[in-house]
Design a protein around this motif. Structure first.
Motif, PDB file in Angstrom:
ATOM      1  N   CYS A  58       1.036  -1.098   0.048  1.00 35.51           N
ATOM      2  CA  CYS A  58       0.515   0.319   0.038  1.00 35.51           C
ATOM      3  C   CYS A  58       0.481   1.189  -0.104  1.00 35.51           C
ATOM      4  CB  CYS A  58      -0.921  -0.124   1.510  1.00 35.51           C
ATOM      5  SG  CYS A  58      -2.091  -1.703   1.863  1.00 35.51           S
ATOM      6  N   SER A  61       4.959   2.527   0.061  1.00 31.50           N
ATOM      7  CA  SER A  61       5.542   0.373   0.386  1.00 31.50           C
ATOM      8  C   SER A  61       5.071  -0.100  -1.711  1.00 31.50           C
ATOM      9  CB  SER A  61       5.564  -0.333   0.492  1.00 31.50           C
ATOM     10  OG  SER A  61       5.130   0.495   1.920  1.00 31.50           O
ATOM     11  N   SER A 105       6.080  -3.577   3.446  1.00 31.03           N
ATOM     12  CA  SER A 105       5.358  -2.965   4.619  1.00 31.03           C
ATOM     13  C   SER A 105       6.722  -2.273   4.721  1.00 31.03           C
ATOM     14  CB  SER A 105       4.615  -3.715   4.743  1.00 31.03           C
ATOM     15  OG  SER A 105       4.596  -2.776   6.049  1.00 31.03           O
ATOM     16  N   GLN A 106       6.590  -1.108   5.548  1.00 27.18           N
ATOM     17  CA  GLN A 106       7.501  -0.205   6.540  1.00 27.18           C
ATOM     18  C   GLN A 106       7.585  -1.137   8.361  1.00 27.18           C
ATOM     19  OE1 GLN A 106       9.325   1.484   9.578  1.00 27.18           O
ATOM     20  NE2 GLN A 106       7.512   2.041   9.419  1.00 27.18           N
TER      21      GLN A 106
HETATM   22  O1  M6R Z   1       3.711   0.719   6.922  1.00 26.57           O
HETATM   23  P1  M6R Z   1       3.693   0.396   4.995  1.00 26.57           P
HETATM   24  O2  M6R Z   1       4.705   1.194   4.159  1.00 26.57           O
HETATM   25  O3  M6R Z   1       3.119  -1.144   4.978  1.00 26.57           O
HETATM   26  O4  M6R Z   1       2.639   1.673   5.152  1.00 26.57           O
HETATM   27  C1  M6R Z   1       2.282   1.984   4.039  1.00 26.57           C
HETATM   28  C2  M6R Z   1       1.419   3.171   3.638  1.00 26.57           C
HETATM   29  O5  M6R Z   1       0.421   3.440   4.757  1.00 26.57           O
HETATM   30  C3  M6R Z   1       2.384   4.134   3.700  1.00 26.57           C
HETATM   31  O6  M6R Z   1       3.596   3.988   3.087  1.00 26.57           O
HETATM   32  C4  M6R Z   1       2.074   5.774   3.299  1.00 26.57           C
HETATM   33  O7  M6R Z   1       1.032   5.769   2.323  1.00 26.57           O
HETATM   34  C5  M6R Z   1       3.223   6.693   4.060  1.00 26.57           C
HETATM   35  N1  M6R Z   1       1.883   7.560   4.365  1.00 26.57           N
HETATM   36  C6  M6R Z   1       3.080   7.564   3.102  1.00 26.57           C
HETATM   37  O8  M6R Z   1       4.092   7.961   3.029  1.00 26.57           O
END
Ligand code: M6R
Length: 366
Positions: A58, A61, A105-106
């Motif tokens: 999402c 990512s 995913s971060q």
């Molecule tokens: O933790 P994740 O990488 O799964 O999160 C995905 C998105 O919610 C996240 O990248 C969101 O779009 C950020 N706020 C972008 O800067």
């Protein structure tokens, strides 16, 4: 704890030379011809045999996933489909036991991404997690994986996590390409050396900060922005637009530059800022024509170009020069000025950049 920076986001942007290095540590040593991701080792045969890779993610990512599509297809010649986790999980997708699903995913806690991999797992696919947070739910639910090692990311807007994801995915694509015998040794060696030089080039790109602050001041009050890119810079255009909208609340759209003529070109007039990522690569001539199309409609062009470009500065209102880099690695460099631009615009508008309204760092509800 912000290390002298005014916001976590700025600190994290400036940390990227180090965080990218950390993502590569022990995995890539060019002069020893060493390229190895621990987490992939046991699964490398699955990657070699895979006839398809599905990426689920999402937000930012998902943008890293789009970069991965270009990398895996170009280097390893494996077809890749990049899916929004939220769409994938609900549409009864075709999933085969021979599929490899890369979940990016971060936080490792994003509800939709977690649900998407549970679904894929139940159909017998192999799940490979690319997460930043160690021991997170997605990391635990994966069969194998590689941590991005970017360190804690506090700012809601993802910056160093994105470059770490792209770094890890690039190394994975290189490694799988080698094992599949799809990449020439000389090309692989060249990429390894170029990857090692990325942190120094990011450092150089960060020196653009003062210039970008000036550009931010010029555009801080506009209601809209368009971001255009082609090839490896298309996902970067999407990422630049997302960064701007989430922290400055300015409406922004990212587009593949050639799609402009299928609709968005109607938006262009003398009030529309258009950020064009136009580095010297195989689509350079094409994007120069796209810049001409914008200029003919009096759009205000802010161009990200390769150092030494002497064509685009004649056409653009503002030019931001980034260091030259291999085409396939350009997102790691071209995203830097876009992160800084959104940061400065948001600060100048008085927005809470680290905790933008309506957003949470990890989206654990669907
Ligand atoms: O933790 P994740 O990488 O799964 O999160 C995905 C998105 O919610 C996240 O990248 C969101 O779009 C950020 N706020 C972008 O800067």
């Amino acid at each position: 704890e912000k290390g002298g920076y005014e916001h976590f986001m700025l600190k994290e942007i400036f940390e990227q030379p180090r965080s990218i290095m950390d993502s590569m540590r022990g995995r890539l040593i060019a002069d020893q011809n060493h390229l190895m991701m621990g987490g992939i080792r046991e699964y490398v045969n699955k990657f070699v045999a895979a006839d398809r890779i599905l990426v689920v993610a999402c937000g930012t990512s998902w943008h890293a996933g789009l970069v991965a599509e270009y990398l895996f297809e170009e280097f390893a010649r494996i077809p890749v489909e990049v899916e929004y986790a939220s769409e994938f999980r609900y549409r009864n997708p075709v999933i085969r036991e021979t599929d490899i699903v890369i979940a990016i995913s971060q936080s490792g806690e994003t509800a939709d991404t977690l649900a998407a991999i549970e679904l894929a797992k139940s159909k017998g696919a192999t799940i490979f997690g690319v997460c930043n947070v160690v021991g997170s739910s997605i990391a635990r639910a994966s069969d194998a994986g590689a941590y991005t090692h970017a360190g804690p990311e506090i700012g809601v807007a993802s910056t160093k996590a994105f470059t770490a994801q792209v770094t890890v995915l690039t190394l994975m694509a290189m490694m799988v390409a080698e094992k599949r015998g799809m990449i020439e040794n000389s090309r692989l060696r060249q990429l390894m050396v170029e990857m090692e030089n990325i942190p120094a080039k990011v450092e150089q790109a960060l020196k653009l900060d003062a210039q970008i602050q000036h550009i931010a001041d010029v555009f801080k009050d506009v209601p809209n922005f368009l971001y255009l890119g082609r090839g490896y810079n298309f996902p970067v255009a999407l990422e630049g637009a997302l960064k701007l909208k989430e922290i400055s609340y300015i409406h922004a759209e990212g587009y593949p530059a050639a799609e402009m003529k299928h609709g968005p070109i109607a938006l262009i007039d003398e009030n529309m800022p258009v950020v064009v990522i136009a580095t010297k690569d195989s689509s350079y001539e094409k994007i120069v024509s796209n810049i001409q199309e914008v200029k003919a409609r009096k759009g205000r062009i802010i161009a990200i170009v390769t150092e030494g470009d002497d064509v685009i500065p004649e056409m653009a209102e503002f030019v931001i020069e980034v260091p030259a880099v291999d085409e396939a690695l350009v997102p790691l460099i071209s995203v830097i000025p876009l992160q800084l631009l959104s940061y400065h615009i948001a600060v100048m508008r008085g927005c809470n950049v680290d905790q933008p309204r309506n957003l949470a760092k990890s989206v654990t509800v669907e």
